[in-house]
Design an enzyme around this catalytic site. Structure first.
Site, PDB file in Angstrom:
ATOM      1  N   SER A 207      10.322  -1.698 -25.072  1.00 18.66           N
ATOM      2  CA  SER A 207       9.687  -1.683 -26.390  1.00 18.66           C
ATOM      3  C   SER A 207      10.666  -1.151 -27.438  1.00 18.66           C
ATOM      4  CB  SER A 207       8.400  -0.860 -26.329  1.00 18.66           C
ATOM      5  OG  SER A 207       7.624  -1.026 -27.485  1.00 18.66           O
ATOM      6  N   ASP A 437       9.112 -23.713  16.231  1.00 18.08           N
ATOM      7  CA  ASP A 437       8.389 -24.969  16.376  1.00 18.08           C
ATOM      8  C   ASP A 437       6.954 -24.735  15.911  1.00 18.08           C
ATOM      9  OD1 ASP A 437       6.958 -27.216  17.190  1.00 18.08           O
ATOM     10  OD2 ASP A 437       8.144 -27.468  19.022  1.00 18.08           O
ATOM     11  N   ASP A 440       3.896 -24.384  18.244  1.00 17.05           N
ATOM     12  CA  ASP A 440       3.632 -23.157  18.991  1.00 17.05           C
ATOM     13  C   ASP A 440       2.740 -22.202  18.215  1.00 17.05           C
ATOM     14  OD1 ASP A 440       5.215 -24.057  21.047  1.00 17.05           O
ATOM     15  OD2 ASP A 440       7.029 -23.083  20.295  1.00 17.05           O
ATOM     16  N   ASP A 448     -10.469 -27.710  10.628  1.00 18.72           N
ATOM     17  CA  ASP A 448      -9.313 -27.040  10.036  1.00 18.72           C
ATOM     18  C   ASP A 448      -8.179 -26.889  11.044  1.00 18.72           C
ATOM     19  OD1 ASP A 448     -11.079 -26.689   7.902  1.00 18.72           O
ATOM     20  OD2 ASP A 448     -11.613 -24.640   8.531  1.00 18.72           O
TER      21      ASP A 448
END
Length: 474
Positions: A207, A437, A440, A448
């Site tokens: 400021s 990976d 995994d 979902d």
């Protein structure tokens, strides 16, 4: 090149410098806004506004307000000192500097000339393990004073603000020299006696303190025997901007003080939306707080005269928001003028408010948009373009509106959800231990797909099959 990259220091060097500058700047306020910041977080700016304002004055059991001596408050000034010490900095005393000007019991230096006596500065040093001085930090405080003299000192600083905007020519440019000319000479002599040069000095402020940073940079070639001409300058929320790129001027786009003056001159835009880009400024960082998000609060025009807009000006908001940008996994992809939305909603607002790029009170945003979540449970919504969205530590819900977004999950915290995930999106998981990976880590739960990595899981809502394309694990 990262968003806060400065001079030729490189990304890592710039990040370290920026973190130091922020630590010094926050210390200059001695946690003055602690009560407001904590009160806002708990109560917000809606129906809880009265409680927020009470917290700003009186604090609470977990914050200290601006009124001193409240027995149930923690000592936030002590916490401020501990924070800057943890960052590697220790205050340097007036006695060590051989300085005979006004200093308070905390070691804060006050302005030297009549008309500047409410200006305040801190001088700090960074040392190696053997106690050798390595760097010096100079921090200028913004418009305020210590708790004991808050009103009188703030009035004095406010007069300085008005003079910078409306007063004599070059008042803003000469401010640091007039307020602290003697102190800065002593600091230069002290640095030289310890084998340091101007390159070993970091100057920061917020400021009005940011105005002082820009002033000192402007004066550095001709005053103090040119000692500070190669110093580093980082200013937060400064209304002024030094010419060229000597200063890194950082601020929130929706902070009404930041860039309010064109260079160091007032103009018509100073009272309204002033979003003119400058060579030394970041221009599109948004503090996504309750005020910015609320249609009701934005009925009144954005203006430096509209006090609610000043919420984006609080130093604590700068400390939290800018640090998250600095630590973001996207940091290296952000340039000086990237659009960056930083989540900063209160607890009451966060439950029902989507953090997104509203592009309010500003020039149109262009290019990539980066949206950074908080450490709490956020709702984050991408736009129609290619956004980069970083979930924080909470249990976040992320909404995809374009199919070309990059979602970053790091730190292995929380249980996040992605709504509207599309194959053209990219999911980035950093800090993953073990296999890289994705198969995994994936399992199907009803309609979902859930990706789990240690303590973190991400649910792709309505996605029952998933290929490895667009999934990055590191």
């Amino acid at each position: 090149m990262g968003i806060f990259d400065y001079k030729n220091l490189g990304t890592e060097g710039s990040k370290a410098l920026f973190a130091d500058a922020m630590a010094i700047t926050l210390y200059t306020y001695h946690n003055l806004d602690n009560g407001f910041a904590v009160g806002y977080q708990h109560n917000g700016l809606g129906l809880g506004l009265p409680a927020t304002l009470v917290g700003a004055l009186l604090g609470s059991t977990d914050s200290q307000g601006v009124i001193p001596g409240v027995p149930w408050n923690p000592d936030s000034e002590k916490a401020a000192l501990e924070a800057v010490q943890n960052a590697g900095w220790t205050p340097i005393s007036a006695a060590a500097l051989g300085y005979a000007g006004k200093v308070d019991a905390r070691g804060t230096f006050f302005g030297e000339k009549a008309g500047y006596t409410t200006a305040q500065a801190e001088v700090l040093g960074k040392y190696d393990d053997a106690g050798k001085l390595l760097e010096i930090g100079i921090g200028f405080r913004g418009t305020s004073g210590p708790r004991e003299n808050l009103i009188s000192d703030s009035i004095g600083d406010l007069i300085s603000d008005l003079l910078a905007a409306l007063g004599p020519r070059d008042y803003a440019k000469n401010y640091a020299g007039e307020a602290f000319g003697g102190l800065l000479k002593n600091v230069a002599d002290y640095a030289g006696a310890h084998g340091l040069s101007g390159k070993d000095v970091l100057v920061s402020g917020h400021s009005l303190g940011g105005l002082a940073v820009n002033s000192m940079a402007d004066l550095s070639g001709n005053k103090w025997s040119g000692f500070y001409k190669d110093a580093h300058y980082v200013a937060y929320a400064s209304p002024t901007q030094s010419a060229g790129d000597k200063v890194l001027n950082v601020g929130f786009e929706n902070d009404p003080v930041f860039r309010a003056l064109d260079g160091s001159s007032v103009n018509f835009a100073s009272l309204g939306v002033h979003d003119k880009p400058h060579e030394s400024t970041t221009d599109n960082i948004v503090n996504f707080n309750d005020h910015y998000a609320s249609t009701l609060w934005n009925v009144l025009p954005f203006s430096i005269a509209n006090l609610p807009t000043w919420f984006a000006h609080l130093p604590s908001g700068y400390g939290d928001g800018m640090t998250r940008i600095l630590e973001s996994g996207f940091y290296g992809q952000m340039t000086r003028d990237s659009t960056v939305i930083v989540a900063n909603l209160s607890d009451p607002a966060r439950a029902s408010t989507w953090v997104q790029d509203l592009n309010r009170n500003a020039e149109p945003h262009k290019g990539n948009t980066f949206i950074l979540g908080s450490d709490d449970n956020d709702l984050i919504q991408g736009g129609t373009g290619a956004d980069f969205i970083e979930a924080g530590k909470g249990n976040d819900t992320l909404r995809d509106n374009s199919g070309h977004n990059t979602f970053l999950f790091s730190g292995q915290f929380g249980h996040d959800r992605v709504i509207g995930y599309q194959p053209t999106d990219t999911l980035v998981f950093s800090g993953v231990q073990g296999s890289t990976d994705y198969r995994d880590h994936a399992r199907v739960v009803g309609a979902d797909t859930v990706l789990s990595f240690g303590g973190e899981s991400v649910t792709l809502v309505g996605v029952a099959s998933l290929s490895g394309e667009g999934i990055v694990i590191s």
